[in-house]
Write a protein that holds these residues in place. Sequence first.
Motif, PDB file in Angstrom:
ATOM      1  N   ILE A  35       4.644  76.269  39.418  1.00  0.00           N
ATOM      2  CA  ILE A  35       4.034  77.595  39.283  1.00  0.00           C
ATOM      3  C   ILE A  35       4.548  78.290  38.026  1.00  0.00           C
ATOM      4  CG2 ILE A  35       3.813  79.875  40.351  1.00  0.00           C
ATOM      5  CD1 ILE A  35       4.090  78.366  43.097  1.00  0.00           C
ATOM      6  N   THR A  36       5.858  78.216  37.793  1.00  0.00           N
ATOM      7  CA  THR A  36       6.446  78.844  36.600  1.00  0.00           C
ATOM      8  C   THR A  36       5.880  78.222  35.330  1.00  0.00           C
ATOM      9  OG1 THR A  36       8.483  79.350  37.800  1.00  0.00           O
ATOM     10  CG2 THR A  36       8.618  79.317  35.409  1.00  0.00           C
ATOM     11  N   ARG A  37       5.690  76.904  35.346  1.00  0.00           N
ATOM     12  CA  ARG A  37       5.110  76.225  34.168  1.00  0.00           C
ATOM     13  C   ARG A  37       3.681  76.701  33.920  1.00  0.00           C
ATOM     14  NH1 ARG A  37       3.561  75.224  30.263  1.00  0.00           N
ATOM     15  NH2 ARG A  37       3.223  73.290  29.089  1.00  0.00           N
ATOM     16  N   ALA A  38       2.896  76.854  34.980  1.00  0.00           N
ATOM     17  CA  ALA A  38       1.516  77.316  34.834  1.00  0.00           C
ATOM     18  C   ALA A  38       1.470  78.750  34.321  1.00  0.00           C
ATOM     19  CB  ALA A  38       0.778  77.208  36.167  1.00  0.00           C
ATOM     20  N   VAL A  39       2.322  79.615  34.862  1.00  0.00           N
ATOM     21  CA  VAL A  39       2.367  81.013  34.432  1.00  0.00           C
ATOM     22  C   VAL A  39       2.765  81.103  32.957  1.00  0.00           C
ATOM     23  CG1 VAL A  39       3.630  83.191  34.730  1.00  0.00           C
ATOM     24  CG2 VAL A  39       2.796  81.950  36.737  1.00  0.00           C
ATOM     25  N   LYS A  40       3.757  80.311  32.557  1.00  0.00           N
ATOM     26  CA  LYS A  40       4.223  80.311  31.162  1.00  0.00           C
ATOM     27  C   LYS A  40       3.113  79.851  30.219  1.00  0.00           C
ATOM     28  CE  LYS A  40       8.014  78.484  28.285  1.00  0.00           C
ATOM     29  NZ  LYS A  40       7.281  77.686  27.305  1.00  0.00           N
ATOM     30  N   SER A  41       2.425  78.768  30.591  1.00  0.00           N
ATOM     31  CA  SER A  41       1.348  78.254  29.750  1.00  0.00           C
ATOM     32  C   SER A  41       0.217  79.265  29.624  1.00  0.00           C
ATOM     33  CB  SER A  41       0.813  76.939  30.330  1.00  0.00           C
ATOM     34  OG  SER A  41      -0.230  76.437  29.536  1.00  0.00           O
ATOM     35  N   ALA A  42      -0.121  79.931  30.731  1.00  0.00           N
ATOM     36  CA  ALA A  42      -1.191  80.933  30.700  1.00  0.00           C
ATOM     37  C   ALA A  42      -0.832  82.082  29.765  1.00  0.00           C
ATOM     38  CB  ALA A  42      -1.459  81.455  32.109  1.00  0.00           C
TER      39      ALA A  42
END
Length: 321
Positions: A35-42
């Motif tokens: 989830i943190t990786r997805a939020v960072k990429s977004a």
Amino acid sequence: MQRWRGLDEIPADWGRCVVTIGVFDGVHRGHQQLITRAVKSAKERGIASVLMTFDPHPMEVVRPGSHPAQLTTLARRAELAEELGVDVFCVMPFTPEFMKLSPERYAREILVERLHVAEVVVGENFTFGKKAAGTVEMLRGIGERFGFAVDGQTLLAEHAVTFSSTYIRSCVDAGDMTAATDALGRPHRVEGVVVHGDGRGRGLGFPTANIAPPMYAAIPADGVYAAWFTVLDSGSPVDGLEAGLRYRAAVSVGTNPTFSGRNRTVEAFVLDAEADLYGQHVAVDFVERLRGMEKFDSVEALVSAMHRDADRARELLADDV
């Protein structure tokens, strides 16, 4: 954070997004990494992050009656996702029709045509579509055709243990709350409504809140636990306890064998506080198992053990007040 149920709630002017997909039961440390990786990429792309999850649990539809013990309610998963910075919590109804979507249709109709994904972030063991035939490599191939990236993350592991919902359920089932806490990144929580019990605890000097959890809740092994007790904000005031604050508690899980009980219950004795909690929605965060469930020879022996349990719980939780 926006909350959608189904694709029909997607706004008409919806743009690109980064999506992470899974049941996310527990929102454990491995899930948090995704989830943190997805939020960072977004954020780097300047677009929204979407967590897509499912209700009911896919196993209940694929093989009715096989619903696994639930580590987190859907509402709790949404709360935890919001804390991690997710922009949209999207619940997909997992229906027999949804289950039959081929991997190609799943990716094209949901990810491309409806969500307009720029990137999909999943675990390396992610599967999707009919009979779980879709793999991360297949999704990458579809992404190359339709213009989205796929990030297949290595699963989080420590000390030769890969963090997974299945592993955490086994810890909870064994009463190993230390291991469960380590994998979750926080104590395992059981929520429920306080209902009337037999009133025996009050007569013994230990008035307890008898908690009725949801149907599939993952309940720890029988025994007595040190735990945190929280009244979740329901809008109705509670005399004696403040909603949202956590209180130290000793919690009994089991059938009360000293009194030849048959029904398995979760009963919380809130330490150094007293309140009328009937009808309140509460949460118990299990910290450590104090002892197994025992059948005592007398009520006096039981009461002595309960005093020791309360003192031990106070001691264990003192540093975190």
